[in-house]
Design a protein around this motif. Structure first.
Motif, short mmCIF file in Angstrom:
data_model
loop_
_atom_site.label_atom_id
_atom_site.label_comp_id
_atom_site.label_asym_id
_atom_site.label_seq_id
_atom_site.Cartn_x
_atom_site.Cartn_y
_atom_site.Cartn_z
N GLY A 88 -50.47 -43.10 22.34
CA GLY A 88 -51.58 -42.63 22.30
C GLY A 88 -51.94 -41.11 21.79
O GLY A 88 -50.87 -40.34 22.73
N CYS A 89 -52.87 -40.84 21.19
CA CYS A 89 -53.11 -39.26 20.86
C CYS A 89 -54.52 -39.09 20.99
O CYS A 89 -55.27 -39.91 20.18
CB CYS A 89 -52.39 -38.73 19.87
N ASN A 90 -55.05 -37.87 21.61
CA ASN A 90 -56.59 -37.58 21.35
C ASN A 90 -56.73 -36.60 20.41
O ASN A 90 -58.00 -35.91 20.25
CB ASN A 90 -57.09 -37.18 22.80
N GLN A 91 -55.64 -36.06 19.69
CA GLN A 91 -55.81 -34.74 18.76
C GLN A 91 -56.53 -35.00 17.63
O GLN A 91 -57.32 -34.09 17.12
CB GLN A 91 -54.34 -34.23 18.68
N HIS A 92 -56.25 -35.96 16.88
CA HIS A 92 -56.89 -36.31 15.64
C HIS A 92 -56.70 -35.19 14.45
O HIS A 92 -57.68 -34.65 13.93
CB HIS A 92 -58.18 -36.84 15.72
N CYS A 93 -55.36 -34.83 14.24
CA CYS A 93 -55.09 -34.24 13.20
C CYS A 93 -55.57 -34.93 11.68
O CYS A 93 -55.45 -36.12 11.71
CB CYS A 93 -53.47 -34.03 12.79
N THR A 94 -55.98 -34.22 10.87
CA THR A 94 -56.89 -34.83 9.79
C THR A 94 -55.96 -35.85 8.85
O THR A 94 -56.39 -36.60 8.14
CB THR A 94 -57.46 -33.96 8.87
N TYR A 95 -54.48 -35.26 8.78
CA TYR A 95 -53.61 -36.40 8.00
C TYR A 95 -53.28 -37.44 8.81
O TYR A 95 -52.44 -38.46 8.24
CB TYR A 95 -52.53 -35.32 7.47
N CYS A 96 -53.52 -37.61 10.13
CA CYS A 96 -52.56 -38.59 10.81
C CYS A 96 -53.40 -39.67 11.26
O CYS A 96 -54.36 -39.67 11.88
CB CYS A 96 -51.96 -37.72 12.06
N ILE A 117 -51.81 -41.90 13.32
CA ILE A 117 -51.47 -42.35 14.70
C ILE A 117 -52.65 -42.71 15.66
O ILE A 117 -52.67 -43.80 16.36
CB ILE A 117 -50.24 -41.56 15.27
N PRO A 118 -53.30 -41.96 15.77
CA PRO A 118 -54.64 -42.00 16.73
C PRO A 118 -55.17 -43.08 16.63
O PRO A 118 -55.71 -44.02 17.53
CB PRO A 118 -55.45 -40.78 16.78
N LEU A 119 -55.29 -43.51 15.14
CA LEU A 119 -56.20 -44.79 14.85
C LEU A 119 -55.38 -46.13 15.20
O LEU A 119 -56.07 -47.08 15.36
CB LEU A 119 -56.35 -44.91 13.34
N GLY A 172 -43.09 -40.37 23.54
CA GLY A 172 -44.33 -40.71 23.54
C GLY A 172 -45.04 -40.12 22.22
O GLY A 172 -44.22 -39.67 21.21
N ILE A 173 -46.28 -40.42 22.11
CA ILE A 173 -47.04 -39.99 20.86
C ILE A 173 -47.22 -38.33 21.13
O ILE A 173 -47.13 -37.45 20.31
CB ILE A 173 -48.28 -40.68 20.66
N HIS A 174 -47.79 -38.04 22.33
CA HIS A 174 -48.04 -36.61 22.63
C HIS A 174 -47.77 -36.45 23.83
O HIS A 174 -48.29 -36.06 24.97
CB HIS A 174 -49.87 -36.50 22.52
N ILE A 175 -46.57 -36.16 23.90
CA ILE A 175 -45.90 -35.91 25.39
C ILE A 175 -46.24 -34.66 26.00
O ILE A 175 -46.20 -34.50 27.12
CB ILE A 175 -44.52 -36.05 25.29
N ILE A 187 -42.88 -31.97 20.47
CA ILE A 187 -43.76 -31.41 21.49
C ILE A 187 -44.80 -30.55 20.67
O ILE A 187 -43.96 -29.72 19.95
CB ILE A 187 -43.34 -31.02 22.74
N GLU A 188 -45.96 -30.85 20.83
CA GLU A 188 -46.71 -29.70 20.18
C GLU A 188 -46.76 -28.46 20.54
O GLU A 188 -46.42 -27.97 21.70
CB GLU A 188 -48.06 -30.14 20.26
N PRO A 189 -46.76 -27.34 19.42
CA PRO A 189 -46.61 -25.75 19.97
C PRO A 189 -47.42 -25.56 21.14
O PRO A 189 -46.94 -24.66 21.77
CB PRO A 189 -46.82 -25.23 18.72
S1 SF4 Z 1 -49.74 -37.79 16.95
FE1 SF4 Z 1 -49.34 -35.52 16.24
S2 SF4 Z 1 -49.83 -35.40 14.24
FE2 SF4 Z 1 -50.99 -37.46 14.82
S3 SF4 Z 1 -52.92 -36.47 15.52
FE3 SF4 Z 1 -51.67 -36.83 17.36
S4 SF4 Z 1 -50.85 -34.59 17.70
FE4 SF4 Z 1 -51.59 -34.86 15.55
#
Ligand code: SF4
Length: 472
Positions: free
Chosen positions: A192-200, A202-204, A236-239, A271-273
């Motif tokens: 899972g991931c809580n970041q919700h980048c607008t193109y992605c 994966i969190p959905l 993971g998705i957001h390690i 890994i995210e910057p």
């Molecule tokens: S999985 Fe990665 S690209 Fe997708 S919303 Fe999370 S951080 Fe952003």
């Protein structure tokens, strides 16, 4: 066996017909919580118990396939390759791009062509993104969402009882003990991931971030180590947002694993910057050769304007500083990045900024993604879609830059001793491919045998695509 109706949402198997967006939207809103099953009629062979898996997408997905396969093995199924006859086909899908969707459809249609008409079960992210559409693909018998992956066998026992012995219990889904056809193993540390980048999307399809207990992770790593694995990749998705109890960062997890396991080396997956912290860099350095000198740090665009619309929480200058720090502190580190081309509204000028960032010399290779609308994402609703030919051209430009910098990274290693693990299968009669701890490709002679051992190789030459050397 004739058509059987299954509780849940029943769909009609009518070939490759698409589904309108209103219906897809309805399912996204209403179908999230309940398991989603689809069963079509078919004549099943009851005599055998074989299962074949195919996985599309990320390392996390590959790990989850292994986890399900381990459960099948415990139950008594024999695993066969996907192009062999099987009693059951399971396709673990990805939906990160339009191309991933197309690959999934292709694999599903391959499974559906097997002449005895065995059940074809589709699981994973593509199902979560477009359940109706996937369920209606020709040959699909059942679809199962990500949230139900842990009970795939229980669901299948209910839906296909002829494949299961009546008086036998289904084993729990648990740790993996091997990684099919791989000499390196991926380990799930979170989902899972809580970041919700607008193109992605994966969190959905994967839901909110949840991490795995460090003790479970190390137990699984130790089992794999006992089974001959020398490298595990933390996946993971957001390690970068790993935290569990007292282990409050990925850096602490790295130190915990090094202390509690005897694995020869660990590698971090993407890994995210903003999460490549000084603490993490110290943990990598302190780990010595037990932590691979390789990071994959997604950039996504070289334009601050586009990064903002993508909802990425850094700018290009900050990204450069972070990567520069890693390069300064970790000798011979190899750094890769994801970059998207053709994000909505990306102008020639924005793209040129991506070219400059990609060509800065900080990055050693790129994974270049052509933007495609993902259903339900904010970016899919943006105007200013970029022409597909322009996207194709931009992709080619960045790939060429990637090739140039990768060749330079290879050249840097000539004369060095690298520790290499070979791929499982020989590429041809005379060689295997192998991978160094800093993620460079090495051509190995066929007599290395494709085992899991770490081979010490002095690098003697570099082509544009790989290194070659002599075993020492
Ligand atoms: S999985 Fe990665 S690209 Fe997708 S919303 Fe999370 S951080 Fe952003």
């Amino acid at each position: 066996m004739g058509m059987r109706l299954i509780p849940g949402i029943l769909l009609r198997c009518n070939g490759l017909t698409g589904i309108d967006s209103a219906s897809t939207e309805w399912n996204r809103q209403s179908g999230e919580q309940s398991p989603l099953y689809f069963l079509a009629g078919g004549a099943y062979n009851t005599a055998m118990k074989t299962v074949a898996f195919e996985t599309v997408g990320c390392r996390l997905n590959q790990y989850e396939t292994e986890q399900i396969a381990a459960q099948f093995a415990k139950y008594g199924f024999r695993r066969v390759e996907f192009d062999e006859p099987a009693d059951l086909y399971i396709v673990n899908t990805c939906t990160v791009t339009g191309r991933a969707d197309a690959s999934c459809r292709n694999i599903i249609s391959r499974a559906a062509r097997h002449e005895k008409n065995p059940p074809v079960v589709v699981i994973g992210c593509y199902v979560d993104a477009e359940p109706d559409k996937v369920a209606q693909l020709n040959g699909v018998d059942l679809v199962i969402k990500n949230s139900d992956k842990v009970k795939v066998l229980n669901i299948l026992q209910e839906k296909f009882p002829h494949l299961f012995e009546e008086d036998r219990d289904i084993p729990q889904i648990e740790a993996i003990t091997e990684f099919h056809l791989h000499n390196r193993a991926w380990i799930k540390i979170g989902d899972g991931c809580n970041q919700h980048c607008t193109y992605c999307v994966i969190p959905l399809v994967r839901g909110r971030l949840h991490n795995r207990a460090p003790e479970d992770i190390t137990r699984e790593i130790n089992t794999l180590s006992q089974n001959g694995y020398n490298e595990v990749v933390l996946t993971g998705i957001h390690i970068g947002q790993y935290t569990y109890g007292d282990i409050e960062s990925p850096a602490k997890l790295v130190r915990f694993i090094l202390e509690k396991s005897d694995i020869v080396r660990i590698r971090l997956s993407s890994i995210e910057p903003q999460e490549v912290t000084a603490e993490l860099i110290e943990a990598i350095i302190d780990g010595g050769r037990r932590v691979c000198r390789h990071l994959h740090i997604p950039l996504q665009s070289g334009s601050d304007r586009i990064l903002k619309i993508m909802r990425r929480p850094y700018n290009v200058q900050r990204y450069r500083e972070i990567v520069g720090q890693v390069k300064d502190r970790v000798p011979h580190v190899v750094i890769g990045a994801d970059i998207i081309v053709g994000f909505p509204g990306e102008t020639d000028d924005d793209f040129q900024q991506s070219v400059v960032a990609a060509d800065s010399g900080l990055l050693d290779y790129l994974h270049v993604f052509s933007y495609s609308d993902r259903p339900g994402t904010d970016a899919s609703r943006l105007s200013g879609k970029v022409n597909p030919d322009t996207i194709k051209n931009r992709n080619a430009v960045l790939r060429a830059i990637s090739g140039k910098h990768y060749a330079e990274a290879l050249k840097r290693e000539v004369g060095e001793i690298a520790y290499v693990i070979s791929e499982h299968r020989a590429e041809s009669d005379n060689h295997y491919w192998g991978i160094t701890d800093n993620y460079l490709k090495v051509k190995l002679p066929a007599d290395v045998g494709g085992g899991k051992a770490v081979l010490a190789i002095r690098m003697e030459s570099a082509s544009e695509r790989y290194l070659a050397g002599r075993m020492i």
